[in-house]
Design a protein around this motif. Structure first.
Motif, PDB file in Angstrom:
ATOM      1  N   THR A  42     -11.807  36.312   4.800  1.00 31.82           N
ATOM      2  CA  THR A  42     -10.223  36.728   4.639  1.00 31.82           C
ATOM      3  C   THR A  42      -9.472  35.420   4.166  1.00 31.82           C
ATOM      4  N   PRO A  43      -9.535  34.187   4.744  1.00 31.06           N
ATOM      5  CA  PRO A  43      -8.600  33.122   4.104  1.00 31.06           C
ATOM      6  C   PRO A  43      -8.991  32.888   2.462  1.00 31.06           C
ATOM      7  N   TYR A  44     -10.220  32.969   2.151  1.00 31.58           N
ATOM      8  CA  TYR A  44     -10.465  32.867   0.633  1.00 31.58           C
ATOM      9  C   TYR A  44      -9.757  34.001  -0.190  1.00 31.58           C
ATOM     10  N   LEU A  45      -9.769  35.233   0.254  1.00 31.61           N
ATOM     11  CA  LEU A  45      -9.330  36.247  -0.186  1.00 31.61           C
ATOM     12  C   LEU A  45      -7.515  35.959  -0.303  1.00 31.61           C
ATOM     13  N   THR A  46      -7.157  35.614   0.868  1.00 28.37           N
ATOM     14  CA  THR A  46      -5.524  35.017   0.974  1.00 28.37           C
ATOM     15  C   THR A  46      -5.323  34.035  -0.288  1.00 28.37           C
ATOM     16  N   VAL A  47      -6.075  32.949  -0.257  1.00 32.47           N
ATOM     17  CA  VAL A  47      -5.610  31.891  -1.290  1.00 32.47           C
ATOM     18  C   VAL A  47      -5.854  32.603  -2.570  1.00 32.47           C
ATOM     19  N   ASN A  48      -6.755  33.567  -3.040  1.00 28.99           N
ATOM     20  CA  ASN A  48      -6.865  34.109  -4.276  1.00 28.99           C
ATOM     21  C   ASN A  48      -5.799  34.875  -4.657  1.00 28.99           C
ATOM     22  N   SER A  49      -5.245  35.536  -3.522  1.00 22.70           N
ATOM     23  CA  SER A  49      -4.039  36.310  -3.726  1.00 22.70           C
ATOM     24  C   SER A  49      -2.762  35.694  -3.934  1.00 22.70           C
ATOM     25  N   ILE A  50      -2.650  34.836  -3.298  1.00 22.58           N
ATOM     26  CA  ILE A  50      -1.500  33.565  -3.577  1.00 22.58           C
ATOM     27  C   ILE A  50      -1.563  33.169  -5.061  1.00 22.58           C
ATOM     28  N   LYS A  51      -2.843  32.751  -5.533  1.00 19.68           N
ATOM     29  CA  LYS A  51      -2.901  32.399  -6.853  1.00 19.68           C
ATOM     30  C   LYS A  51      -2.561  33.539  -7.954  1.00 19.68           C
ATOM     31  N   ASN A  52      -3.266  34.573  -7.647  1.00 18.68           N
ATOM     32  CA  ASN A  52      -2.668  35.767  -8.491  1.00 18.68           C
ATOM     33  C   ASN A  52      -1.207  35.900  -8.491  1.00 18.68           C
ATOM     34  N   ALA A  53      -0.733  35.912  -7.434  1.00 17.97           N
ATOM     35  CA  ALA A  53       0.876  36.323  -7.313  1.00 17.97           C
ATOM     36  C   ALA A  53       1.495  35.296  -8.064  1.00 17.97           C
ATOM     37  N   ALA A  54       1.210  34.121  -7.906  1.00 14.87           N
ATOM     38  CA  ALA A  54       1.743  32.932  -8.709  1.00 14.87           C
ATOM     39  C   ALA A  54       1.672  33.334 -10.252  1.00 14.87           C
ATOM     40  N   GLU A  55       0.424  33.487 -10.599  1.00  9.83           N
ATOM     41  CA  GLU A  55       0.262  33.628 -11.952  1.00  9.83           C
ATOM     42  C   GLU A  55       1.016  34.696 -12.655  1.00  9.83           C
ATOM     43  N   ASN A  56       0.866  35.738 -11.881  1.00  4.59           N
ATOM     44  CA  ASN A  56       1.596  37.092 -12.381  1.00  4.59           C
ATOM     45  C   ASN A  56       3.302  37.112 -12.140  1.00  4.59           C
ATOM     46  N   ARG A  57       3.576  35.902 -11.461  1.00  2.86           N
ATOM     47  CA  ARG A  57       5.084  35.932 -11.200  1.00  2.86           C
ATOM     48  C   ARG A  57       5.522  37.126 -10.316  1.00  2.86           C
ATOM     49  N   ASN A  58       4.684  37.331  -9.256  1.00  4.54           N
ATOM     50  CA  ASN A  58       5.056  38.402  -8.207  1.00  4.54           C
ATOM     51  C   ASN A  58       5.418  37.886  -7.094  1.00  4.54           C
ATOM     52  N   ALA A  59       6.847  37.705  -6.935  1.00  6.61           N
ATOM     53  CA  ALA A  59       7.389  37.168  -5.850  1.00  6.61           C
ATOM     54  C   ALA A  59       7.211  37.974  -4.415  1.00  6.61           C
ATOM     55  N   ASP A  60       7.136  39.301  -4.663  1.00 10.78           N
ATOM     56  CA  ASP A  60       6.900  40.064  -3.507  1.00 10.78           C
ATOM     57  C   ASP A  60       5.413  40.115  -2.954  1.00 10.78           C
ATOM     58  N   ALA A  61       4.356  40.054  -3.764  1.00  7.61           N
ATOM     59  CA  ALA A  61       3.117  39.510  -3.304  1.00  7.61           C
ATOM     60  C   ALA A  61       3.154  38.232  -2.724  1.00  7.61           C
ATOM     61  N   LEU A  62       3.696  37.337  -3.219  1.00  6.14           N
ATOM     62  CA  LEU A  62       3.532  35.817  -2.959  1.00  6.14           C
ATOM     63  C   LEU A  62       4.064  35.887  -1.455  1.00  6.14           C
ATOM     64  N   SER A  63       5.443  36.475  -1.204  1.00  4.64           N
ATOM     65  CA  SER A  63       6.084  36.389  -0.055  1.00  4.64           C
ATOM     66  C   SER A  63       5.111  37.067   1.276  1.00  4.64           C
ATOM     67  N   GLN A  64       4.184  37.930   0.852  1.00 10.45           N
ATOM     68  CA  GLN A  64       3.305  38.460   1.869  1.00 10.45           C
ATOM     69  C   GLN A  64       2.334  37.700   2.513  1.00 10.45           C
ATOM     70  N   SER A  65       2.169  36.529   1.748  1.00 10.51           N
ATOM     71  CA  SER A  65       1.076  35.382   2.216  1.00 10.51           C
ATOM     72  C   SER A  65       1.665  34.173   2.718  1.00 10.51           C
ATOM     73  N   ILE A  66       3.195  34.283   3.074  1.00 12.93           N
ATOM     74  CA  ILE A  66       3.592  33.057   3.628  1.00 12.93           C
ATOM     75  C   ILE A  66       4.522  33.365   4.930  1.00 12.93           C
ATOM     76  N   ASN A  67       4.241  32.334   5.895  1.00 12.50           N
ATOM     77  CA  ASN A  67       4.781  32.393   7.333  1.00 12.50           C
ATOM     78  C   ASN A  67       6.161  31.522   6.730  1.00 12.50           C
ATOM     79  N   PHE A  68       7.267  32.113   6.380  1.00  7.14           N
ATOM     80  CA  PHE A  68       8.565  31.158   6.126  1.00  7.14           C
ATOM     81  C   PHE A  68       9.062  30.359   7.234  1.00  7.14           C
ATOM     82  N   PRO A  69       9.366  30.946   8.421  1.00  7.43           N
ATOM     83  CA  PRO A  69       9.640  29.974   9.595  1.00  7.43           C
ATOM     84  C   PRO A  69       8.998  28.736   9.738  1.00  7.43           C
ATOM     85  N   GLU A  70       7.668  29.007   9.827  1.00  5.30           N
ATOM     86  CA  GLU A  70       6.875  27.648  10.060  1.00  5.30           C
ATOM     87  C   GLU A  70       6.907  26.816   8.770  1.00  5.30           C
TER      88      GLU A  70
END
Length: 191
Positions: A42-70
Motif C-alpha cells: 500500500t505505501p508503494y502504491l501511495t508513492v506512485n499515486s503522489i508521483k502520478n498526481a504531481a506529473e499530471n498536475r492533479n491537485a485533488d489527487a495529490l491532496s488525498q495523499s497528504i496529511n496537511f496538519p502534520e
C-alpha cells in the motif's frame, strides 16, 4: 439393505464435507495471503499515486495523499531549524529572540502554502516564486538515487539523494492513516 445404503450415503457426504472444508480453507488462506501482500505494498502504491498526481498536475489527487496538519508542523520545524542554524553562524543576537522572529515569519507562509488550495496554487503556477517545474521531473529523478522502505510498522520513508552532490537529499515520510498511507513529513535536514 437400507442400512448399507444409509452408510454409503453417509460416507459420501462425509468425504464431500472434507473436500469442501479443504477447498474453503485453501481459498481462505489464499485470501489472507493476498490481503497481507496488498497491505504491504500500500505505501508503494501511495508513492506512485503522489508521483502520478504531481506529473499530471492533479491537485485533488495529490491532496488525498497528504496529511496537511502534520506536514505543516513538520515543515515549520524543519525550516525554522535551517534558518536558525544559518543565523547562528552569522549572528551574535539572542537565540531566543531570533527563534521567535523566525517562527513569526515562517508560520503564516507555511500555513498558506501547505493546504489543498496552496498545493493547487503551486502546481498551477499561481505563485511564480514557488513554481514547480514538472516538465523536468523525469530528468531530475534520473539524476537521483531513490530508495524506499519501511522504517517501522507505521512509517514508510522515501530517500531521494542527488547522484552528483550527495549532500543534497530529501526524505519523504509517509505514515499509516487507517489502512491508507499519507505524506506526513519532509526531512530536508541534510540539504
Amino acid at each position: 439393505m437400507f442400512d448399507s445404503l444409509s452408510e454409503k450415503l453417509h460416507k459420501k457426504l462425509k468425504s464431500t464435507d472434507k473436500k469442501t472444508m479443504i477447498i474453503a480453507g485453501a481459498i481462505g488462506a489464499a485470501l489472507a495471503v493476498s490481503g497481507c501482500i496488498g497491505a504491504y505494498y500500500t505505501p508503494y502504491l501511495t508513492v506512485n499515486s503522489i508521483k502520478n498526481a504531481a506529473e499530471n498536475r492533479n491537485a485533488d489527487a495529490l491532496s488525498q495523499s497528504i496529511n496537511f496538519p502534520e506536514l505543516k508542523t513538520n515543515i515549520k520545524a524543519s525550516i525554522k531549524d535551517q534558518v536558525l542554524k544559518q543565523i547562528a553562524e552569522d549572528s551574535t543576537k539572542s537565540p531566543q529572540a531570533t527563534s521567535e522572529l523566525v517562527e513569526k515569519a515562517i508560520n503564516p507562509v507555511v500555513d498558506k502554502l501547505v493546504t489543498p488550495e496552496g498545493i493547487e496554487r503551486i502546481m498551477f503556477d499561481k505563485i511564480p516564486e514557488a513554481k514547480i517545474d514538472l516538465t523536468q521531473l523525469d530528468k531530475d529523478l534520473a539524476k537521483s538515487n531513490i530508495t524506499m522502505g519501511y522504517e517501522s510498522f507505521d512509517r514508510f520513508v522515501v530517500h531521494i539523494t542527488d547522484k552528483v552532490n550527495r549532500s543534497k537529499n530529501v526524505s519523504l515520510i509517509l505514515k499509516r492513516d487507517g489502512l491508507a498511507w499519507k505524506l506526513s513529513a519532509i526531512d530536508i535536514s541534510k540539504v
